[in-house]
Design a protein around this motif. Sequence first.
Motif, PDB file in Angstrom:
ATOM      1  N   SER A 291       1.482  16.610   0.191  1.00 50.35           N
ATOM      2  CA  SER A 291       1.071  15.293   0.745  1.00 50.35           C
ATOM      3  C   SER A 291      -0.246  15.462   1.192  1.00 50.35           C
ATOM      4  O   SER A 291      -1.117  14.402   1.004  1.00 50.35           O
ATOM      5  CB  SER A 291       2.090  14.965   2.144  1.00 50.35           C
ATOM      6  OG  SER A 291       3.296  14.721   1.486  1.00 50.35           O
TER       7      SER A 291
ATOM      8  N   ALA B 158      -0.152   1.243   4.814  1.00 53.41           N
ATOM      9  CA  ALA B 158       0.263   2.534   4.308  1.00 53.41           C
ATOM     10  C   ALA B 158       0.891   3.529   5.447  1.00 53.41           C
ATOM     11  O   ALA B 158      -0.232   3.659   6.371  1.00 53.41           O
ATOM     12  CB  ALA B 158      -0.207   3.264   3.068  1.00 53.41           C
TER      13      ALA B 158
ATOM     14  N   TYR C  75       7.391   8.595   3.603  1.00 52.36           N
ATOM     15  CA  TYR C  75       6.327   7.516   3.472  1.00 52.36           C
ATOM     16  C   TYR C  75       6.834   6.003   3.912  1.00 52.36           C
ATOM     17  O   TYR C  75       7.892   5.994   4.205  1.00 52.36           O
ATOM     18  CB  TYR C  75       5.648   7.676   2.095  1.00 52.36           C
ATOM     19  CG  TYR C  75       6.506   7.184   0.895  1.00 52.36           C
ATOM     20  CD1 TYR C  75       7.882   6.932   0.957  1.00 52.36           C
ATOM     21  CD2 TYR C  75       6.183   7.075  -0.676  1.00 52.36           C
ATOM     22  CE1 TYR C  75       8.501   6.349   0.030  1.00 52.36           C
ATOM     23  CE2 TYR C  75       6.970   6.623  -1.411  1.00 52.36           C
ATOM     24  CZ  TYR C  75       8.024   6.182  -1.256  1.00 52.36           C
ATOM     25  OH  TYR C  75       8.751   6.146  -2.342  1.00 52.36           O
TER      26      TYR C  75
ATOM     27  N   LYS D  96      -2.955   3.816   7.331  1.00 51.34           N
ATOM     28  CA  LYS D  96      -4.141   3.630   6.665  1.00 51.34           C
ATOM     29  C   LYS D  96      -3.964   1.940   6.218  1.00 51.34           C
ATOM     30  O   LYS D  96      -2.940   1.864   5.373  1.00 51.34           O
ATOM     31  CB  LYS D  96      -4.172   4.554   5.301  1.00 51.34           C
ATOM     32  CG  LYS D  96      -5.872   4.513   4.930  1.00 51.34           C
ATOM     33  CD  LYS D  96      -6.114   5.615   4.097  1.00 51.34           C
ATOM     34  CE  LYS D  96      -7.591   5.622   3.792  1.00 51.34           C
ATOM     35  NZ  LYS D  96      -7.913   6.993   2.746  1.00 51.34           N
TER      36      LYS D  96
ATOM     37  N   THR E 223      -3.420  13.448   0.276  1.00 55.95           N
ATOM     38  CA  THR E 223      -4.241  12.544   1.409  1.00 55.95           C
ATOM     39  C   THR E 223      -4.919  13.574   2.194  1.00 55.95           C
ATOM     40  O   THR E 223      -4.407  14.035   2.951  1.00 55.95           O
ATOM     41  CB  THR E 223      -3.318  11.849   2.099  1.00 55.95           C
ATOM     42  OG1 THR E 223      -2.261  10.770   1.054  1.00 55.95           O
ATOM     43  CG2 THR E 223      -3.963  10.845   3.167  1.00 55.95           C
TER      44      THR E 223
ATOM     45  N   SER F  45       0.797  -1.097  -0.113  1.00 54.51           N
ATOM     46  CA  SER F  45      -0.049   0.017   0.090  1.00 54.51           C
ATOM     47  C   SER F  45       0.992   1.209  -0.028  1.00 54.51           C
ATOM     48  O   SER F  45       1.916   1.210   0.335  1.00 54.51           O
ATOM     49  CB  SER F  45      -0.935  -0.003   1.250  1.00 54.51           C
ATOM     50  OG  SER F  45      -1.689  -1.149   1.058  1.00 54.51           O
ATOM     51  N   SER F  46       0.347   2.413  -0.505  1.00 48.05           N
ATOM     52  CA  SER F  46       1.218   3.622  -0.406  1.00 48.05           C
ATOM     53  C   SER F  46       0.385   4.842  -0.475  1.00 48.05           C
ATOM     54  O   SER F  46      -0.874   4.943  -0.665  1.00 48.05           O
ATOM     55  CB  SER F  46       1.668   3.491  -1.732  1.00 48.05           C
ATOM     56  OG  SER F  46       2.545   4.697  -1.887  1.00 48.05           O
ATOM     57  N   LEU F  47       1.093   5.677   0.486  1.00 48.41           N
ATOM     58  CA  LEU F  47       0.509   7.220   0.587  1.00 48.41           C
ATOM     59  C   LEU F  47       1.760   8.015   0.034  1.00 48.41           C
ATOM     60  O   LEU F  47       2.873   7.563   0.111  1.00 48.41           O
ATOM     61  CB  LEU F  47       0.317   7.548   2.082  1.00 48.41           C
ATOM     62  CG  LEU F  47      -0.855   6.805   2.644  1.00 48.41           C
ATOM     63  CD1 LEU F  47      -0.911   7.031   4.191  1.00 48.41           C
ATOM     64  CD2 LEU F  47      -2.272   7.200   2.052  1.00 48.41           C
ATOM     65  N   HIS F  48       1.166   9.280  -0.385  1.00 48.08           N
ATOM     66  CA  HIS F  48       2.338  10.095  -1.232  1.00 48.08           C
ATOM     67  C   HIS F  48       2.967  10.786  -0.172  1.00 48.08           C
ATOM     68  O   HIS F  48       2.411  11.675   0.643  1.00 48.08           O
ATOM     69  CB  HIS F  48       1.537  10.799  -2.501  1.00 48.08           C
ATOM     70  CG  HIS F  48       2.518  11.998  -3.078  1.00 48.08           C
ATOM     71  ND1 HIS F  48       3.404  11.522  -3.701  1.00 48.08           N
ATOM     72  CD2 HIS F  48       2.351  13.206  -2.828  1.00 48.08           C
ATOM     73  CE1 HIS F  48       3.876  12.621  -4.276  1.00 48.08           C
ATOM     74  NE2 HIS F  48       3.491  13.780  -3.666  1.00 48.08           N
TER      75      HIS F  48
END
Length: 809
Positions: free
Chosen positions: A595, A543, A534, A616, A599, A412-415
């Motif tokens: 960011s 994430a 991240y 998350k 998000t 999973s990934s957040l920016h």
Amino acid sequence: MERRSFLKMSAALSCAATVSGCNSGSNDVEVVPPTPPVAGENLNWSACLVNCGSNCPVQVYSTDGVITRVESEFTTTDKYGDHDVRACLRGRSLRKRVYAPDRLKYPMKRVGPRGSGQFERITWDEALDLVAEKLQGTIDQYGNESIHFTYNSGARYHFSGKQCLYRLMNLKGGYLNAYGDYSWSQIYEAAGQTYGSAGPGWQGSSVSEMQNSDLVLMVGYNPSEIRMSGSGEAYDFLMQKQKNKFKTILIDPRYTDSAVGKEDQWIAIRPGTDAALFEALAYEWITTNTVDQAFLDKYCVGYDEKTMPAGVGYEASYKAYILDNTTVGDSTSGANAKTPEWAASITGIEAHIIVELARELAAARAPFIQIAASLNRQAAGENNTRAGYMLPILLGQLGLPGTNCGGLCKGSSLHAPFMPTGANPVKKAISFFTFTQAIEDGKNMTVLSDGVQGVELDDDGDGKLDTDIKAIINYGGNALINQHSDVRKTEKLLQDESKCEFILVVDNWMTPSAKFADILLPDVTWLESEDLIYQSYAAGDTATLVQMSSGVDPMFESRPIYEVCVELAKRMGVEAEFTEGKSRKDWLDQFYAESKAATPELPEKEVMLKQGIYRKYLPNGGYIVLEDFRNDPQANPLGTPSGKIEIYSSRLAEKARTWKLKEGDVISALPKYVPTWEGYEDTETKKKYPLQLTGYHTKGRAHSSYHNVPWLREVVQDAVWMNPLDANTRGLKTGDKVHIFNDRGTIEVEVKVTPRIMVGVTALGQGAWFQPGGDVDKGGCLNVLTTQRTTPVTKGNPQHTNLVEIRKV
């Protein structure tokens, strides 16, 4: 945390599942709880930015500007899906790393021979003047393409990290590019040739998709030792295994911690022979009519006479190769058919086990097949990996719930943005692994012999690099010497100042690579930094964003590399372009705003500075790799020339026809098992060096990072694994000091005698620091024994392909 508590916690958390977040249900292990906050302590959040793929958060407590302890995340209900993102034992030892005795304190200039570690202290102004002068002088005399960054991953900042140096050099005309990396160079190639991009190769389906599988096959994959954190794949795999009860089969020369207590079957295999196993499985499926012919006809190129590219006959097809059959319709196998009996003699796996494995995979409703990066770090790594991809392809088990393409799991990934580097005006590029060759004789490196890219081609399709590397910048990396192959050869090359004339190293500690610097600059550590980072590339299904801050000032005279680059830019005439008129705070605020735009539920920065982490859980029912392609290949073609999965690669066929290869190297249009130099079938070399030696990642280091933490050296033994049968013939027992040697060098380590490794194979944790003592490396650096001979296609890393002998000291 007290040392005794640290060791007790480490022991408790090293249960069979994983070092972090495991829940075995056992009550017989005393877990030491975290010490409650102490009055007067300040709390800041930071992160472990080492290259394990997780970027775990840590809580840093300090008093009067001194770090008193480092804890992990204990603020949630800790139920899976809303669980603590706990750091492993490496992150928990960060205080010892920050206050290590070999911490670099101030700028230094070399005064002794390169590699001697003899330096004198200089001022920052002197250091910056010298660096600017050397870099500008190199550009003026030799051109920008004579400056090169060695591969580096020891400090994965977003703001004040290596990107700042890349940005500076791009503003000054650029530097010699490198493609690939030590971990995944051959995977990128294999995935690109098969699926059209690296994405569906090193990034496959999510771990959570295992919930829809009834059989998980992991070839060489070892998450419990390399992905240990609370946001890592090991925890996700363990929870999926406990909830969904799928069968798990591990294929590996070692019985790893990923197997202990979690596997249903361990199949030991000789290093570098995996492709032979895969071909025998293919033979079984073809001869029992259990391949998915409809899938192969619709989605693939190169399987049989119906799917070959125009102008290429059946005799060049995968089916004909496996059956050793060049005549369409003739079902009789030839003398060289890839039978289980043929593979058994190569792999060490009995034929009946291969047959049963083939049957189980074919009968599985949704097999989840994962081919580890370890297979690509072999002398024929490109072919090993492509051959592994054939398992889900032949069964048609791609793009469906519970399946995987063979790639490593997508996390999973957040920016969170990185410092922009700008474009590099220099287009020339070499393989990351050939930088020593480019120092020695870069001007004669070519496209067809050495994989050079971005140069002008002649009528024969070849072209020269036409430059030698004259200056090296090494930021937060140890690949200058320690993590590169054939350390003794590299040592001699770097000692010759007529070759590479200037080496700049920026780091926190006196690493083996730092000892080869001409100018050595002290960077700040993560616990002295502010950044928003991240979860990195292997964080599993959770994430995260971590807001790093610091309650302590930079130690001694260390400076963030952003500030260093501003000063260098001023001296080199590009300060305005570098800063864009922004202060450090402006950059950090801009990055946070970007960011938050990506998000929106991310709290305001003031809240995040106290909260530290935003998490998350993002499985979203699971990511299924190639699902869109499976559903509609016309609307979602792959990036291959045909738009389909390419079993036969016309691009590789062209390279096989035109490239100039060393004797024994093979480039093939089809994925094939290739016997290699220093592999199991190299009988000539085995007369002198009869043992295969492979490397692996230990819990006590991430590559070479953390090697200088005594706690970790005590907790995780650095010893070569050896089967009792091999040990007995050499009169060895666990704990004996041994020399491991071949023609490239000798290292001294302890031996661990264990049945958890197959006969004829030895294994040593990679990353120990090179410590020369005469002709013997006393540090146990695996790369004293590895070769600089490259793989055929990517000119990449073959560091798991070695033959050695071992004797008692």
